[in-house]
Design a protein around this motif. Structure first.
Motif, PDB file in Angstrom:
ATOM      1  N   SER A 139       4.549  35.952  16.936  1.00 51.61           N
ATOM      2  CA  SER A 139       4.832  35.123  15.777  1.00 51.61           C
ATOM      3  C   SER A 139       6.056  35.647  15.042  1.00 51.61           C
ATOM      4  O   SER A 139       6.279  36.856  14.971  1.00 51.61           O
ATOM      5  CB  SER A 139       3.624  35.129  14.828  1.00 51.61           C
ATOM      6  OG  SER A 139       3.939  34.453  13.628  1.00 51.61           O
ATOM      7  N   GLN A 140       6.862  34.732  14.516  1.00 49.81           N
ATOM      8  CA  GLN A 140       7.959  35.147  13.652  1.00 49.81           C
ATOM      9  C   GLN A 140       7.657  34.837  12.189  1.00 49.81           C
ATOM     10  O   GLN A 140       8.479  35.065  11.312  1.00 49.81           O
ATOM     11  CB  GLN A 140       9.270  34.479  14.070  1.00 49.81           C
ATOM     12  CG  GLN A 140       9.260  32.963  14.026  1.00 49.81           C
ATOM     13  CD  GLN A 140      10.649  32.378  14.247  1.00 49.81           C
ATOM     14  OE1 GLN A 140      11.596  32.720  13.547  1.00 49.81           O
ATOM     15  NE2 GLN A 140      10.760  31.508  15.240  1.00 49.81           N
ATOM     16  N   GLU A 146       0.037  38.220  20.493  1.00 52.62           N
ATOM     17  CA  GLU A 146      -1.045  37.823  21.385  1.00 52.62           C
ATOM     18  C   GLU A 146      -0.626  38.141  22.817  1.00 52.62           C
ATOM     19  O   GLU A 146       0.385  37.630  23.295  1.00 52.62           O
ATOM     20  CB  GLU A 146      -1.337  36.336  21.250  1.00 52.62           C
ATOM     21  CG  GLU A 146      -1.816  35.927  19.865  1.00 52.62           C
ATOM     22  CD  GLU A 146      -1.809  34.423  19.680  1.00 52.62           C
ATOM     23  OE1 GLU A 146      -2.810  33.786  20.036  1.00 52.62           O
ATOM     24  OE2 GLU A 146      -0.782  33.905  19.202  1.00 52.62           O
ATOM     25  N   CYS A 147      -1.404  38.964  23.468  1.00 57.18           N
ATOM     26  CA  CYS A 147      -1.108  39.370  24.845  1.00 57.18           C
ATOM     27  C   CYS A 147      -2.176  38.805  25.769  1.00 57.18           C
ATOM     28  O   CYS A 147      -3.356  39.150  25.655  1.00 57.18           O
ATOM     29  CB  CYS A 147      -1.060  40.891  24.954  1.00 57.18           C
ATOM     30  SG  CYS A 147      -0.866  41.495  26.644  1.00 57.18           S
ATOM     31  N   SER A 160      -5.445  40.457  20.977  1.00 62.88           N
ATOM     32  CA  SER A 160      -4.715  40.105  19.758  1.00 62.88           C
ATOM     33  C   SER A 160      -4.415  41.347  18.934  1.00 62.88           C
ATOM     34  O   SER A 160      -5.261  42.240  18.804  1.00 62.88           O
ATOM     35  CB  SER A 160      -5.538  39.121  18.910  1.00 62.88           C
ATOM     36  OG  SER A 160      -5.687  37.897  19.575  1.00 62.88           O
ATOM     37  N   TYR A 161      -3.204  41.388  18.369  1.00 63.49           N
ATOM     38  CA  TYR A 161      -2.779  42.512  17.540  1.00 63.49           C
ATOM     39  C   TYR A 161      -2.247  41.963  16.218  1.00 63.49           C
ATOM     40  O   TYR A 161      -1.523  40.969  16.186  1.00 63.49           O
ATOM     41  CB  TYR A 161      -1.688  43.309  18.242  1.00 63.49           C
ATOM     42  CG  TYR A 161      -2.093  43.866  19.591  1.00 63.49           C
ATOM     43  CD1 TYR A 161      -2.764  45.070  19.703  1.00 63.49           C
ATOM     44  CD2 TYR A 161      -1.787  43.157  20.768  1.00 63.49           C
ATOM     45  CE1 TYR A 161      -3.139  45.580  20.948  1.00 63.49           C
ATOM     46  CE2 TYR A 161      -2.156  43.652  22.011  1.00 63.49           C
ATOM     47  CZ  TYR A 161      -2.820  44.864  22.092  1.00 63.49           C
ATOM     48  OH  TYR A 161      -3.191  45.358  23.322  1.00 63.49           O
ATOM     49  N   THR A 162      -2.601  42.640  15.126  1.00 62.08           N
ATOM     50  CA  THR A 162      -2.135  42.234  13.810  1.00 62.08           C
ATOM     51  C   THR A 162      -1.506  43.432  13.102  1.00 62.08           C
ATOM     52  O   THR A 162      -1.355  44.508  13.695  1.00 62.08           O
ATOM     53  CB  THR A 162      -3.294  41.684  12.968  1.00 62.08           C
ATOM     54  OG1 THR A 162      -4.362  42.649  12.938  1.00 62.08           O
ATOM     55  CG2 THR A 162      -3.819  40.377  13.553  1.00 62.08           C
ATOM     56  N   GLN A 163      -1.137  43.240  11.853  1.00 65.56           N
ATOM     57  CA  GLN A 163      -0.424  44.265  11.084  1.00 65.56           C
ATOM     58  C   GLN A 163      -1.158  45.603  11.136  1.00 65.56           C
ATOM     59  O   GLN A 163      -2.367  45.664  10.938  1.00 65.56           O
ATOM     60  CB  GLN A 163      -0.271  43.815   9.633  1.00 65.56           C
ATOM     61  CG  GLN A 163       0.604  44.732   8.799  1.00 65.56           C
ATOM     62  CD  GLN A 163       0.891  44.140   7.427  1.00 65.56           C
ATOM     63  OE1 GLN A 163       0.356  43.099   7.068  1.00 65.56           O
ATOM     64  NE2 GLN A 163       1.739  44.789   6.658  1.00 65.56           N
TER      65      GLN A 163
END
Length: 208
Positions: A139-140, A146-147, A160-163
């Motif tokens: 996402s920009q 998301e892998c 999924s990876y987030t901040q």
């Protein structure tokens, strides 16, 4: 992408010759060409950060990292795409100068106009690549990665990876922080507004 309005079928060979001379990049889908639109500052920065990190990581390993000027060839679908970032570790790809046929990792930075395509038909097309192990969407608008990873049974599993997360790309045994991917990215008011609107709509739905 914008479709070329010509109704004449263009062969892959013709496409490659025309693309060498064109000042505008085109993706090629089964005989038709699609002009690629320009990218935002955030899009370019994220892609550049990832390319630099991956290029340094694979140096000396026999793998090669490429940015958006290198095409991915999907032979079974008669398609050429320009991934934002791509890594190949296959010796056979050394024979191809303007495209690669055997990538293990493909990364696309999502844009408002292309997100549906990147998640849908493009992902389905990329799955035709037997060597592809991971497909990554970034996402920009906010820190989110998301892998999609192909497991031993051939099924695609989402990670999924987030901040604050550490990202792991198993295809090239690469780890990095979310902050490194988004270094120097400025999230615009427009992006933030879109997030706030989505959040408000979600809260309203729950309230109802």
């Amino acid at each position: 992408m914008v479709a070329n309005q010509s109704q004449n079928y263009i062969s892959p060979e013709e496409y490659l010759k025309l693309e060498e001379l064109s000042q505008v990049k085109h993706e090629y889908i089964q005989g038709e060409t699609y002009a690629m639109a320009g990218a935002s500052d955030a899009h370019v920065t994220v892609a550049g950060n990832l390319f630099a990190l991956l290029r340094n990581h694979v140096r000396g390993s026999g793998c090669r990292a490429y940015m958006s000027d290198m095409k991915a060839r999907i032979e079974s679908r008669n398609i050429y795409y320009y991934p934002d970032v791509m890594v190949t570790c296959d010796e056979r790809d050394k024979a191809f100068q303007s495209f690669k046929r055997h990538p293990c990792l493909i990364i696309e930075v999502l844009s408002t106009g292309t997100e549906g395509f990147d998640r849908g038909d493009k992902f389905a097309d990329y799955q035709e690549l037997e060597t592809l192990q991971e497909y990554v969407l970034i996402s920009q608008k906010r820190q989110r990665v998301e892998c999609f990873r192909r497991n031993a049974e051939g099924l695609w599993v989402l990670y999924s990876y987030t901040q604050g997360s550490e990202i792991h790309l198993a295809s090239v045994d690469f780890r990095t922080s979310m902050d490194s991917i988004y270094e120097d990215v400025i999230f615009t008011n427009e992006s933030q507004s879109a997030i706030e609107i989505a959040s408000t709509q979600t809260k309203s739905a729950f309230a109802d």
